[in-house]
Design a protein around this motif. Structure first.
Motif, PDB file in Angstrom:
ATOM      1  N   LEU A 353       0.824  -1.210   0.000  1.00 50.81           N
ATOM      2  CA  LEU A 353       0.000   0.000   0.000  1.00 50.81           C
ATOM      3  C   LEU A 353       0.860   1.263   0.000  1.00 50.81           C
ATOM      4  O   LEU A 353       0.519   2.259  -0.651  1.00 50.81           O
ATOM      5  CB  LEU A 353      -0.938  -0.007   1.207  1.00 50.81           C
ATOM      6  CG  LEU A 353      -2.113  -0.985   1.134  1.00 50.81           C
ATOM      7  CD1 LEU A 353      -2.773  -1.137   2.500  1.00 50.81           C
ATOM      8  CD2 LEU A 353      -3.138  -0.522   0.098  1.00 50.81           C
ATOM      9  N   LEU A 354       1.965   1.237   0.727  1.00 53.12           N
ATOM     10  CA  LEU A 354       2.877   2.391   0.736  1.00 53.12           C
ATOM     11  C   LEU A 354       3.472   2.619  -0.650  1.00 53.12           C
ATOM     12  O   LEU A 354       3.543   3.767  -1.133  1.00 53.12           O
ATOM     13  CB  LEU A 354       3.985   2.179   1.763  1.00 53.12           C
ATOM     14  CG  LEU A 354       3.579   2.281   3.243  1.00 53.12           C
ATOM     15  CD1 LEU A 354       4.715   1.815   4.142  1.00 53.12           C
ATOM     16  CD2 LEU A 354       3.173   3.716   3.584  1.00 53.12           C
ATOM     17  N   CYS A 355       3.913   1.552  -1.291  1.00 53.87           N
ATOM     18  CA  CYS A 355       4.464   1.680  -2.649  1.00 53.87           C
ATOM     19  C   CYS A 355       3.400   2.172  -3.617  1.00 53.87           C
ATOM     20  O   CYS A 355       3.654   3.028  -4.465  1.00 53.87           O
ATOM     21  CB  CYS A 355       5.024   0.340  -3.115  1.00 53.87           C
ATOM     22  SG  CYS A 355       6.474  -0.222  -2.195  1.00 53.87           S
ATOM     23  N   VAL A 359       3.764   5.880  -5.653  1.00 57.09           N
ATOM     24  CA  VAL A 359       3.981   5.862  -7.101  1.00 57.09           C
ATOM     25  C   VAL A 359       2.753   6.375  -7.854  1.00 57.09           C
ATOM     26  O   VAL A 359       2.882   7.033  -8.894  1.00 57.09           O
ATOM     27  CB  VAL A 359       4.371   4.447  -7.572  1.00 57.09           C
ATOM     28  CG1 VAL A 359       4.609   4.424  -9.074  1.00 57.09           C
ATOM     29  CG2 VAL A 359       5.627   3.971  -6.844  1.00 57.09           C
ATOM     30  N   MET A 360       1.546   6.108  -7.333  1.00 57.37           N
ATOM     31  CA  MET A 360       0.338   6.647  -7.976  1.00 57.37           C
ATOM     32  C   MET A 360       0.364   8.179  -7.975  1.00 57.37           C
ATOM     33  O   MET A 360      -0.054   8.817  -8.945  1.00 57.37           O
ATOM     34  CB  MET A 360      -0.913   6.157  -7.258  1.00 57.37           C
ATOM     35  CG  MET A 360      -1.287   4.718  -7.571  1.00 57.37           C
ATOM     36  SD  MET A 360      -2.596   4.105  -6.497  1.00 57.37           S
ATOM     37  CE  MET A 360      -3.989   5.026  -7.119  1.00 57.37           C
ATOM     38  N   SER A 361       0.837   8.765  -6.888  1.00 50.46           N
ATOM     39  CA  SER A 361       0.896  10.235  -6.833  1.00 50.46           C
ATOM     40  C   SER A 361       1.833  10.776  -7.906  1.00 50.46           C
ATOM     41  O   SER A 361       1.571  11.841  -8.500  1.00 50.46           O
ATOM     42  CB  SER A 361       1.354  10.693  -5.444  1.00 50.46           C
ATOM     43  OG  SER A 361       2.673  10.263  -5.167  1.00 50.46           O
ATOM     44  N   TYR A 394       0.497   4.432 -13.243  1.00 51.84           N
ATOM     45  CA  TYR A 394      -0.624   4.588 -12.304  1.00 51.84           C
ATOM     46  C   TYR A 394      -1.389   3.274 -12.144  1.00 51.84           C
ATOM     47  O   TYR A 394      -1.690   2.828 -11.026  1.00 51.84           O
ATOM     48  CB  TYR A 394      -1.538   5.699 -12.820  1.00 51.84           C
ATOM     49  CG  TYR A 394      -2.877   5.827 -12.125  1.00 51.84           C
ATOM     50  CD1 TYR A 394      -3.025   6.641 -11.010  1.00 51.84           C
ATOM     51  CD2 TYR A 394      -3.997   5.150 -12.595  1.00 51.84           C
ATOM     52  CE1 TYR A 394      -4.256   6.778 -10.384  1.00 51.84           C
ATOM     53  CE2 TYR A 394      -5.226   5.283 -11.976  1.00 51.84           C
ATOM     54  CZ  TYR A 394      -5.351   6.086 -10.878  1.00 51.84           C
ATOM     55  OH  TYR A 394      -6.573   6.216 -10.250  1.00 51.84           O
ATOM     56  N   ASN A 395      -1.710   2.632 -13.258  1.00 52.92           N
ATOM     57  CA  ASN A 395      -2.513   1.415 -13.208  1.00 52.92           C
ATOM     58  C   ASN A 395      -1.761   0.233 -12.622  1.00 52.92           C
ATOM     59  O   ASN A 395      -2.342  -0.603 -11.926  1.00 52.92           O
ATOM     60  CB  ASN A 395      -3.034   1.070 -14.605  1.00 52.92           C
ATOM     61  CG  ASN A 395      -4.282   1.847 -14.965  1.00 52.92           C
ATOM     62  OD1 ASN A 395      -5.369   1.516 -14.530  1.00 52.92           O
ATOM     63  ND2 ASN A 395      -4.115   2.896 -15.757  1.00 52.92           N
ATOM     64  N   GLY A 457      -3.734  13.242  -7.094  1.00 51.71           N
ATOM     65  CA  GLY A 457      -2.363  12.992  -6.660  1.00 51.71           C
ATOM     66  C   GLY A 457      -2.123  13.447  -5.222  1.00 51.71           C
ATOM     67  O   GLY A 457      -1.450  12.756  -4.446  1.00 51.71           O
ATOM     68  N   GLY A 458      -2.683  14.605  -4.861  1.00 52.85           N
ATOM     69  CA  GLY A 458      -2.553  15.092  -3.483  1.00 52.85           C
ATOM     70  C   GLY A 458      -3.209  14.148  -2.489  1.00 52.85           C
ATOM     71  O   GLY A 458      -2.685  13.913  -1.385  1.00 52.85           O
ATOM     72  N   CYS A 459      -4.348  13.586  -2.865  1.00 54.90           N
ATOM     73  CA  CYS A 459      -5.025  12.619  -1.994  1.00 54.90           C
ATOM     74  C   CYS A 459      -4.157  11.387  -1.751  1.00 54.90           C
ATOM     75  O   CYS A 459      -4.147  10.818  -0.655  1.00 54.90           O
ATOM     76  CB  CYS A 459      -6.362  12.196  -2.608  1.00 54.90           C
ATOM     77  SG  CYS A 459      -7.630  13.493  -2.577  1.00 54.90           S
TER      78      CYS A 459
END
Length: 491
Positions: A353-355, A359-361, A394-395, A457-459
């Protein structure tokens, strides 16, 4: 020594007593070498259950190839006589979330009353009806109704499937089986991404309507959750189901069956209500963790990406066929989701979850930067390559982290007496946010797509710190050990 009746002889050497325990009736085999668990049986049942998630994927991806057909000036491949407006497009995309946030409050109690298996099987009725409505839709309101009905089916699946899979799995594979939901959802999305642009509107509905029928045929042959049977006092059926799932004799499942029976008896003695989610400190912590993870899942903007992939690539104008780019994204989702069951029980939920959030942000920031250059500077020559790799990145991390793991955690965080209430509430939170994000995205998009992607991204930056400081690791823990840690008890 209690006598053994004929039914007990058929299921093994154990005879249940009236106090809901079972004893050895023919010799003592407890000192024999333990029988190995046949995990393949567990995965077989989990895969069969997750065909319902494949159906959910077809409904989530449906708007991506269908949206351009409904918005086109040429209505020859549309059921409507005119193009839909942007407001109608927003409602078609978002109404599925309204149905999905209401349905859990029916699905949870039904799962306790008629069983997890039958609630999952009944979800297909909603999907078949919805795709049937799509076939005869001549007005926009019929499409609205169809998407609402699809939402009811989605709510049934997303509430009950994690319960079923969590209850049939052993501790060492629960992370892997719980992660299968995301794999099957994205496989369903890829199914419509790959077919939708190249077949007619009506043909796509037929391709979609066959999937829930196949699910019912396959899943009907699978056993009900042993926890459900034990809770209903159907002890022989609970033992049979557990023997099938573990591939063991009655001797082999003795200890686990005793543990299930004890957990169910405790749950029945302390029958939970929705208020018990808030009265107990451990339940409050579990609810905060699960609701937080599900909320950040939706605030990542995933539904915006899923529902509008083809339109996003058309807006980006990168020179790549939007249909091809969307199929590429779908393939990436399936491939990356396939990794999660392999590593979820090795790396742990928290690390993944941390990774995922970090990376999604980065991917969302890059996508926002592309649209900022396009809309503000009107010059994308230096970043024309960016949308496809940004969305691929992202995906990949979504499908290995924030996509599957919140649902896997939900399936293992709550005690049996309030699991259905908790699943209903968390699923409704998920789809409330899903509706808000999807419905208001066009308004943000009108101001500039970069605002939306930077907000998402901020979320995800906030999500990183939420996971770091709040989320508890559950890798390798039994359901009882998870409850002990939530309530502050340590070995």
């Amino acid at each position: 020594m209690p006598s053994v009746n004929r039914e007990d002889e058929r299921v093994g050497q154990y005879s249940y007593t009236e106090v809901s325990t079972f004893q050895i009736s023919e010799g003592n085999t407890r000192n024999m070498a333990p029988e190995p668990v046949k995990s393949g049986r567990i995965f077989l049942a989990a895969v069969a259950a997750n065909l319902s998630a494949f159906v959910v994927g077809t409904t989530l991806g449906w708007t991506s190839p269908i949206g351009p057909k409904l918005k086109a000036e040429d209505t020859s491949d549309s059921p409507l006589s005119r193009p839909i407006t942007s407001d109608e497009d927003a409602w078609i995309s978002s109404l599925i979330a309204i149905g999905a946030l209401v349905a859990p409050f029916a699905a949870g109690p039904l799962a306790d009353r008629i069983g997890r298996k039958w609630v999952l099987l009944s979800s297909s009725l909603f999907f078949v009806l919805a795709f049937g409505l799509n076939m005869v839709a001549s007005e926009v309101w019929i499409l609205y109704l169809s998407r609402l009905v699809q939402g009811f089916g989605v709510g049934f699946v997303m509430t009950v499937q994690p319960m079923y899979v969590g209850e049939i799995s052993t501790n060492n594979v629960r992370g892997a089986t719980g992660s299968l939901m995301q794999l099957f959802i994205v496989a369903g999305i890829l199914y419509v991404y790959a077919i939708g642009p190249y077949v007619s509107y009506q043909a796509l509905q037929w391709c979609c309507i066959v999937v829930p029928v196949v699910f019912d045929v396959v899943f009907y042959t699978m056993p009900e959750s042993p926890y459900y049977f034990a809770g209903k006092g159907r002890k022989t059926e609970a033992l049979r189901a557990l023997q099938f799932l573990r591939g063991q004799s009655a001797d082999g499942v003795h200890d686990e069956m005793a543990e299930i029976q004890a957990n169910v008896e405790e749950a029945m003695a302390n029958k939970g209500t929705m208020m018990d989610l808030f009265k107990n400190a451990g339940n409050r912590r579990a609810l905060f963790i699960c609701a937080g993870l599900i909320s950040f899942q939706q605030l990542s903007g995933i539904n915006v990406v899923l529902f509008n992939s083809q339109s996003i690539f058309e807006s980006a104008n990168t020179g790549l066929d939007p249909a091809i780019a969307t199929i590429i994204i779908g393939c990436v989702q399936v491939a990356s989701s396939g990794l999660t069951p392999l590593v979820a029980d090795r790396l742990g939920r928290k690390v993944m979850l941390l990774c995922s959030s970090s990376v999604m942000s980065i991917g969302l920031a890059a996508l926002g930067w592309f649209f900022y250059k396009q809309l503000v500077h009107n010059d994308i020559s230096s970043v024309v390559w960016m949308p496809v790799p940004a969305l691929i990145l992202y995906n990949i991390v979504y499908c290995t982290g924030f996509g599957p793991l919140p649902w896997a955690v939900l399936g293992e965080m709550f005690p049996a007496n309030i699991k259905s209430s908790a699943s209903s509430l968390v699923a409704s939170i998920c789809w409330t946010l899903g509706f808000l994000v999807t419905y208001f995205y066009p308004s943000l998009d009108a101001l500039g797509s970069y605002y939306a992607f930077w907000l998402f991204g901020g979320c995800m930056i906030v999500a990183f710190f939420f996971v770091l400081f709040v989320v508890m690791e559950t890798k390798g823990l039994s359901l009882q050990e998870i409850q002990d840690r939530l309530n502050g008890k340590r070995d």
